[in-house]
Design a protein around this motif. Structure first.
Motif, PDB file in Angstrom:
ATOM      1  N   GLY A   1     -30.634  70.583  23.193  1.00 53.46           N
ATOM      2  CA  GLY A   1     -30.763  69.001  23.310  1.00 53.46           C
ATOM      3  C   GLY A   1     -31.381  68.569  24.574  1.00 53.46           C
ATOM      4  N   LYS A   2     -31.034  69.100  25.769  1.00 54.18           N
ATOM      5  CA  LYS A   2     -31.681  68.835  26.768  1.00 54.18           C
ATOM      6  C   LYS A   2     -33.244  68.983  26.703  1.00 54.18           C
ATOM      7  CE  LYS A   2     -28.174  69.621  30.575  1.00 54.18           C
ATOM      8  NZ  LYS A   2     -28.121  69.906  31.714  1.00 54.18           N
TER       9      LYS A   2
ATOM     10  N   GLY B   1     -23.416  64.881  22.551  1.00 61.81           N
ATOM     11  CA  GLY B   1     -23.003  66.278  22.623  1.00 61.81           C
ATOM     12  C   GLY B   1     -23.027  66.376  24.211  1.00 61.81           C
ATOM     13  N   GLY B   2     -22.575  65.671  25.164  1.00 64.26           N
ATOM     14  CA  GLY B   2     -22.439  65.407  26.532  1.00 64.26           C
ATOM     15  C   GLY B   2     -23.584  65.424  27.286  1.00 64.26           C
ATOM     16  N   LEU B   3     -24.664  65.090  26.633  1.00 66.15           N
ATOM     17  CA  LEU B   3     -26.006  64.963  27.126  1.00 66.15           C
ATOM     18  C   LEU B   3     -26.138  63.802  28.155  1.00 66.15           C
ATOM     19  CD1 LEU B   3     -28.280  66.461  24.270  1.00 66.15           C
ATOM     20  CD2 LEU B   3     -27.751  67.541  26.247  1.00 66.15           C
TER      21      LEU B   3
ATOM     22  N   ASP C   1     -27.833  73.649  20.325  1.00 67.40           N
ATOM     23  CA  ASP C   1     -26.971  73.563  21.331  1.00 67.40           C
ATOM     24  C   ASP C   1     -27.358  72.944  22.531  1.00 67.40           C
ATOM     25  OD1 ASP C   1     -29.177  74.904  22.700  1.00 67.40           O
ATOM     26  OD2 ASP C   1     -28.692  76.711  21.868  1.00 67.40           O
ATOM     27  N   ARG C   2     -26.625  72.849  23.641  1.00 64.91           N
ATOM     28  CA  ARG C   2     -26.802  72.002  24.773  1.00 64.91           C
ATOM     29  C   ARG C   2     -28.262  72.158  25.587  1.00 64.91           C
ATOM     30  NH1 ARG C   2     -24.022  68.694  27.925  1.00 64.91           N
ATOM     31  NH2 ARG C   2     -24.063  68.539  30.191  1.00 64.91           N
ATOM     32  N   THR C   3     -28.830  73.560  25.647  1.00 63.80           N
ATOM     33  CA  THR C   3     -29.898  73.951  26.132  1.00 63.80           C
ATOM     34  C   THR C   3     -31.161  73.120  25.453  1.00 63.80           C
ATOM     35  OG1 THR C   3     -28.957  75.865  27.038  1.00 63.80           O
ATOM     36  CG2 THR C   3     -31.666  75.735  26.906  1.00 63.80           C
TER      37      THR C   3
END
Length: 113
Positions: A70-71, A91-93, A66-68
């Motif tokens: 991934g960051k 993923g938009g990171l 998920d985005r979290t």
């Protein structure tokens, strides 16, 4: 042609989450997170042993994250050393802390921020 029946390549590692085997009960994201944690631990151990930063190569590291997560992975990887990430999507990171290249029609081009 022979076969090796013993050795580290034959060892199994049982990983559990809350007492349940990850292999059977873990989500794809949990399995990916554990795999990444093991790669990062290996990277740190190798770097300490050799007394120089190791190079990390990961394919589709952001798939199933998920985005979290991934960051968090990007933050861990930005601490130094050379990292090569191959991924169909980020993923938009954010990409501002890394040099990004895109492969298209057999050409490799640097992506400007």
């Amino acid at each position: 042609i022979g076969a090796s029946l013993i050795g580290p390549h034959r060892d199994s590692l049982d990983i559990t989450i809350n007492g349940h085997p990850l292999r059977q009960f873990g989500s794809l994201g949990q399995k990916k997170t554990v795999m990444i944690a093991m790669k990062l631990a290996t990277l740190e151990t190798l770097s300490e042993h050799r007394r120089e930063p190791a190079i990390l190569i990961m394919d589709e590291a952001f798939a199933e994250l998920d985005r979290t997560r991934g960051k968090a992975l990007l933050n861990l990887l930005s601490d130094g050393g050379q990292v090569f990430l191959a991924s169909a999507t980020m993923g938009g990171l954010e990409r501002e802390t890394m040099t990004t290249f895109e492969v298209s029609d057999g050409s490799v081009n640097k992506v400007e921020a």
